[in-house]
Design an enzyme around this catalytic site. Structure first.
Site, mmCIF file in Angstrom:
data_model
loop_
_atom_site.group_PDB
_atom_site.id
_atom_site.type_symbol
_atom_site.label_atom_id
_atom_site.label_comp_id
_atom_site.label_asym_id
_atom_site.label_seq_id
_atom_site.Cartn_x
_atom_site.Cartn_y
_atom_site.Cartn_z
ATOM 1 N N TYR A 165 5.914 -8.540 8.948
ATOM 2 C CA TYR A 165 5.994 -7.538 8.206
ATOM 3 C C TYR A 165 5.757 -6.853 10.218
ATOM 4 C CZ TYR A 165 3.262 -8.043 4.395
ATOM 5 O OH TYR A 165 2.533 -8.241 2.820
ATOM 6 N N ASP B 226 -7.161 1.132 7.290
ATOM 7 C CA ASP B 226 -6.062 2.063 7.455
ATOM 8 C C ASP B 226 -6.305 3.546 8.000
ATOM 9 O OD1 ASP B 226 -5.758 3.429 4.903
ATOM 10 O OD2 ASP B 226 -4.701 1.174 4.527
ATOM 11 N N ASP C 69 0.944 -0.777 0.075
ATOM 12 C CA ASP C 69 0.261 -0.238 -0.506
ATOM 13 C C ASP C 69 1.404 0.786 -0.165
ATOM 14 O OD1 ASP C 69 -2.316 -1.285 -0.052
ATOM 15 O OD2 ASP C 69 -2.306 -1.269 2.440
#
Length: 304
Positions: free
Chosen positions: A69, A83, A41
């Site tokens: 991550y 998000d 992203d």
């Protein structure tokens, strides 16, 4: 093999799309054929694997690799994108009643195989169209739950309403959706505020180069540049003779022979492979083959 063929480990900065990075690499290297093996992203940072030259044909080999991550989620607010870039859809101050023990137990409960509904603003297809395209038109896509595996998830820091955690997940897992679901498990909801990809399979972000430094990485042969077989360290391999190489050039199969598995992998070196096998001459990739009936059948040939 052309000298420009290989794998680049790139450290993507925040704000750039994965396609932006590909365009930068094409300009920096003067090579038209560049592609990535999986998007990040725009707000996210970290490891992006870019295939250069003929190696763009190998993208499917990378899709199954697990990804690691480090992420931060904020409790008490859900967004339509899951998000920080999205619009608030709900708020709940119930996070004030939570403690670290409850939070750690909630994250631990997500470990292992399970089902995940992808984020509404994702690249998954719904009715033949990308979910994010539908969502941008105000249409809520109907997305089916997919089976994913959370191999590891560990709380690194709790500073309410924020939780910083590390996770390693199977391909197809959305960390945004993982944060959303943990927030719902805990009650007040949540959204992701930071995301950094630290590893893909055997490749680490620590070895990656910035987009501005990729040309130097290639010319100096730094750890960010993996030409030839260095781009496929997890793939079983088989050395071929000159005569076999000539056969492979015409798409003909060769005997299975002694297939060597990477160090630390399961199975006997000569066991019948069920996955792809790299046929190579020293460190030069000749072909990717499929094992069947005691022979190796070339699927993608790179020999000149």
């Amino acid at each position: 093999m052309a000298t420009e063929a290989g794998l680049l480990l790139v450290d993507k900065p925040a704000g750039a799309t994965s396609h932006d990075i590909v365009l930068r690499l094409r300009r920096a290297l003067g090579v038209r054929r560049v592609g990535h093996t999986g998007t990040l992203d725009p707000f996210a940072t970290g490891l992006l694997l870019a295939l250069v030259g003929p190696f763009t044909r190998l993208a499917d080999l990378y899709h199954g690799l697990a990804k690691a991550y480090e992420a931060t989620m904020m409790l008490g607010r859900e967004t339509d994108t899951d998000d920080l870039t999205g619009t608030t859809v709900s708020e709940d101050a119930g996070w004030r009643d939570l403690d670290a023990e409850t939070i750690e137990a909630s994250l631990a409960a997500r470990r292992g195989p399970g089902l995940q509904v992808p984020s509404t603003y994702s690249a998954r297809r719904a009715g033949g169209e990308r979910a994010y395209a539908l969502a941008r038109r105000g249409v809520r896509p109907e997305l089916e739950a997919r089976e994913v595996t959370i191999h590891e998830i560990i709380v690194l820091e709790v500073d309410l309403p924020c939780i910083r955690f590390r996770t390693r997940v199977s391909t197809g897992t959305y960390v945004r959706a993982l944060a959303r679901d943990i927030g719902r498990d805990l009650g007040p909801g949540a959204h992701l505020t930071a995301l950094r990809r630290t590893a893909i399979g055997p490749f680490e972000a620590e070895e990656a180069a910035s987009p501005e430094a990729v040309a130097e990485a290639v010319t100096s042969a730094s750890s960010a540049w993996r030409p030839g077989m260095a781009a496929l360290p997890w793939v079983p391999r088989r050395e071929v003779t000159d005569a076999e190489r000539d056969e492979i050039r015409y798409g003909r199969s060769v005997e299975q022979g002694n297939v060597l598995r990477p160090p630390g992998s399961a199975g006997d070196p000569g066991a019948s492979p069920v996955e792809s096998v790299a046929l190579c001459a020293s460190d030069r990739l000749v072909a990717i083959a499929e094992g069947r009936d005691g022979r190796l059948y070339p699927k993608k040939v790179f020999a000149a």
